[in-house]
Design a protein around this motif. Structure first.
Motif, PDB file in Angstrom:
ATOM      1  N   TRP A  39      11.377  -5.413  57.158  1.00  0.00           N
ATOM      2  CA  TRP A  39      11.952  -6.523  58.505  1.00  0.00           C
ATOM      3  C   TRP A  39      10.913  -7.704  57.714  1.00  0.00           C
ATOM      4  O   TRP A  39      11.078  -8.730  57.196  1.00  0.00           O
ATOM      5  N   PHE A  40       9.393  -7.540  57.464  1.00  0.00           N
ATOM      6  CA  PHE A  40       8.695  -8.294  57.244  1.00  0.00           C
ATOM      7  C   PHE A  40       8.962  -9.029  55.522  1.00  0.00           C
ATOM      8  O   PHE A  40       8.908  -9.810  54.915  1.00  0.00           O
ATOM      9  N   TYR A  41       9.206  -8.346  54.481  1.00  0.00           N
ATOM     10  CA  TYR A  41       9.930  -7.769  53.209  1.00  0.00           C
ATOM     11  C   TYR A  41      10.909  -8.591  53.788  1.00  0.00           C
ATOM     12  O   TYR A  41      10.545  -9.856  51.757  1.00  0.00           O
ATOM     13  N   ASP A 101      13.942 -19.818  50.200  1.00  0.00           N
ATOM     14  CA  ASP A 101      13.736 -21.679  51.332  1.00  0.00           C
ATOM     15  C   ASP A 101      13.008 -22.748  50.345  1.00  0.00           C
ATOM     16  O   ASP A 101      12.812 -23.313  50.976  1.00  0.00           O
ATOM     17  N   GLY A 102      12.479 -21.740  49.549  1.00  0.00           N
ATOM     18  CA  GLY A 102      11.832 -22.416  48.661  1.00  0.00           C
ATOM     19  C   GLY A 102      10.005 -22.348  49.477  1.00  0.00           C
ATOM     20  O   GLY A 102       9.015 -23.718  48.294  1.00  0.00           O
ATOM     21  N   ALA A 103       9.503 -22.009  49.812  1.00  0.00           N
ATOM     22  CA  ALA A 103       7.872 -21.879  50.886  1.00  0.00           C
ATOM     23  C   ALA A 103       7.654 -21.161  49.082  1.00  0.00           C
ATOM     24  O   ALA A 103       7.668 -19.810  48.207  1.00  0.00           O
ATOM     25  N   GLY A 104       6.006 -21.881  49.342  1.00  0.00           N
ATOM     26  CA  GLY A 104       5.170 -21.126  48.519  1.00  0.00           C
ATOM     27  C   GLY A 104       4.501 -20.105  48.186  1.00  0.00           C
ATOM     28  O   GLY A 104       4.338 -19.501  49.444  1.00  0.00           O
ATOM     29  N   ASP A 105       3.373 -19.361  47.368  1.00  0.00           N
ATOM     30  CA  ASP A 105       2.822 -18.648  47.698  1.00  0.00           C
ATOM     31  C   ASP A 105       1.433 -19.218  48.598  1.00  0.00           C
ATOM     32  O   ASP A 105       1.201 -18.530  49.409  1.00  0.00           O
ATOM     33  N   GLU A 106       0.991 -20.380  48.948  1.00  0.00           N
ATOM     34  CA  GLU A 106       0.114 -20.633  49.846  1.00  0.00           C
ATOM     35  C   GLU A 106       0.155 -20.993  51.684  1.00  0.00           C
ATOM     36  O   GLU A 106      -0.148 -21.089  52.219  1.00  0.00           O
ATOM     37  N   PRO A 161       2.395 -18.284  54.122  1.00  0.00           N
ATOM     38  CA  PRO A 161       2.197 -16.928  55.680  1.00  0.00           C
ATOM     39  C   PRO A 161       3.317 -17.739  57.432  1.00  0.00           C
ATOM     40  O   PRO A 161       3.778 -17.360  58.154  1.00  0.00           O
ATOM     41  N   GLU A 162       2.647 -19.801  56.568  1.00  0.00           N
ATOM     42  CA  GLU A 162       3.428 -20.252  57.708  1.00  0.00           C
ATOM     43  C   GLU A 162       4.895 -19.889  57.556  1.00  0.00           C
ATOM     44  O   GLU A 162       5.412 -19.870  58.864  1.00  0.00           O
ATOM     45  N   ALA A 163       4.778 -19.670  56.558  1.00  0.00           N
ATOM     46  CA  ALA A 163       7.001 -19.922  56.967  1.00  0.00           C
ATOM     47  C   ALA A 163       7.300 -18.720  57.245  1.00  0.00           C
ATOM     48  O   ALA A 163       8.480 -18.647  57.910  1.00  0.00           O
ATOM     49  N   VAL A 164       6.534 -17.770  57.246  1.00  0.00           N
ATOM     50  CA  VAL A 164       7.185 -16.300  57.783  1.00  0.00           C
ATOM     51  C   VAL A 164       7.234 -16.442  59.185  1.00  0.00           C
ATOM     52  O   VAL A 164       7.886 -15.514  59.824  1.00  0.00           O
ATOM     53  N   GLU A 165       6.044 -17.242  59.481  1.00  0.00           N
ATOM     54  CA  GLU A 165       5.698 -17.200  60.567  1.00  0.00           C
ATOM     55  C   GLU A 165       7.254 -17.792  61.754  1.00  0.00           C
ATOM     56  O   GLU A 165       7.531 -17.535  63.087  1.00  0.00           O
TER      57      GLU A 165
END
Length: 446
Positions: free
Chosen positions: A134-136, A145-150, A153-157
């Motif tokens: 699920w986390f994967y 959706d365009g999130a970057g590595d930095e 975590p915020e996008a996953v939250e």
């Protein structure tokens, strides 16, 4: 990353045959490969497959199966479970009992569910692989959706909050525990991660330090269990599964518990049915099994009028016209003819992997199988309906194995059926005693 699998049935490989034969030799219902043995279940297939498809599309289904001992309830539920698994469902089979899994304690039922949770790719308990998948999936969706590595975590939250919005209304600690699990993994604290996941699975007595680290308190209670089940269904769906197939087996044991516990359990069952029908658990197929006395007797369902109304089904017509779409379906049990047919199916399956297939089929021909079925039924007081387990155990372990290993073995000349009390279940022992006068040692020439 998904723990689901293809919907295509597996071929009858040597491994599948061996697993089925080994289980029958032990007198047990095979855990898998039941499609190789299914006989007489075709009349249920269309209706049950339609229900599974509806659940996979976001609906929920409750089903009750009734049948006397030996009618094949466990076989039926595992056969249907295999069909569900091929459609991408996760599975959990739970034995209801007064001491281990009392139905009126839904927190215990939920805990057993997570302990028995299995998928096509992982055996019980598959809770951790499902949560990891699920986390994967959340990370993959965030990246898409365009999130970057930095900012990953915020996008996953944000996705976590969005996916569990409905769940958090009833059980906010479910999402909190998931965050705590993910945080512990990120910190490399495996012990805390495992403890938090155990708490998420309903395990009691989790270390206080782990609970504080995750921001959760206490143990799961009766009402929280329903919210956690709702959360588990969401996690399963987002990790690539089409639903969850849950069996509550042997609910007739409720008839033997204290009256106060029985009343609580029956009310808990009524609550579960109402929650399923309300649409609270999209993706859930909940099935219970019980004997006719449980559904019709005053110590069972009839004790609680609202529950009896929900399970009411007309069985006064010819069994040929039973409605497989009804909330309650009945298994008619075995006859001499159907038992012989099943025995022939087992013999043919066994022969496929035998050293001398033709000798197996010749010495254990249909006539001999019919004689053996009559003899086993006679040892159980003439009750053919309770004979399948013992019949198949004798057929595989005492007859087919010997034919396969000893060239000069002829079952009609060298085998005499012996049934001892120690190898019988309580129900079988009662039938044997009533039919023969003694269940300790019954010898019948075959």
């Amino acid at each position: 990353m998904s723990t689901a699998a293809s919907s295509r049935p597996s071929p009858a490989s040597a491994a599948r045959r061996r697993a089925v034969i080994d289980a029958l030799r032990r007198g047990a219902v095979p855990e898998s490969g039941l499609d190789l043995l299914a006989t007489g279940l075709d009349r249920f297939e269309a209706a049950l497959d339609a229900e599974l498809e509806a659940v996979a599309s976001g609906s929920s289904v409750f089903k009750a199966v009734r049948g006397e001992y030996g009618s094949g309830k466990t076989f039926f539920t595992r056969w249907l479970g295999e069909r569900a698994k091929r459609r991408g469902f996760a599975l959990a089979e739970i034995q209801i009992s007064e001491t281990e899994t009392p139905l009126h304690k839904l927190e215990t039922v939920y805990r057993r569910l997570t302990e028995r949770l299995a998928t096509a790719s992982f055996p019980p308990s598959a809770l951790r692989p499902v949560v990891d998948a699920w986390f994967y999936a959340l990370e993959e969706d965030a990246l898409a959706d365009g999130a970057g590595d930095e900012d990953l975590p915020e996008a996953v939250e944000k996705l976590l909050v969005a996916r569990l919005t409905e769940v958090s209304r009833h059980a906010p600690s479910f999402a909190t525990a998931l965050r705590g699990y993910k945080s512990a993994l990120a910190d490399g604290d495996e012990a805390t991660a495992a403890a938090v996941l155990a708490w998420l699975g309903g395990q009691p007595h989790v270390a206080a330090a782990a609970r504080r680290s995750a921001g959760v308190r206490g143990d799961l209670d009766h009402f929280g269990a329903l919210g956690f089940l709702q959360g588990l269904l969401t996690v399963l769906r987002d990790s690539g599964h089409n639903g969850l197939f849950v069996v509550l087996d042997e609910v007739e044991t409720l008839q033997r518990v204290r009256s106060d516990a029985r009343d609580k359990a029956l009310n808990a069952l009524r609550q579960l049915i109402d929650e399923v029908h309300s649409g609270r658990f999209p993706g859930l197929y909940l099935l219970i099994t019980g004997t006719p006395s449980f559904y019709d007797g005053q110590q069972g369902v009839q004790r609680l009028a609202p529950l009896a109304q929900r399970l009411a089904t007309d069985f006064t017509t010819d069994p040929r016209f039973d409605n497989p779409r009804a909330v309650q379906v009945r298994l008619p049990g075995f006859t001499q003819e159907s038992l012989v047919g099943l025995g022939a199916t087992i013999r043919d399956l066994y022969a496929e992997g035998a050293t001398s297939p033709e000798r197996v089929k010749s010495l254990a021909d249909d006539a001999y199988i019919a004689d053996l079925a009559r003899a086993v039924g006679g040892a159980l007081g003439g009750k053919v309906g309770v004979a399948p387990r013992l019949f198949l155990k004798k057929l595989v372990g005492d007859v087919l194995d010997r034919i396969d290993q000893f060239e000069d073995f002829d079952p009609r000349q060298h085998y005499r059926l012996t049934v001892t009390s120690s190898e019988l279940t309580d129900v079988e022992r009662n039938h044997a005693a009533s039919g023969s006068g003694s269940a300790d040692d019954i010898d019948l020439d075959v």
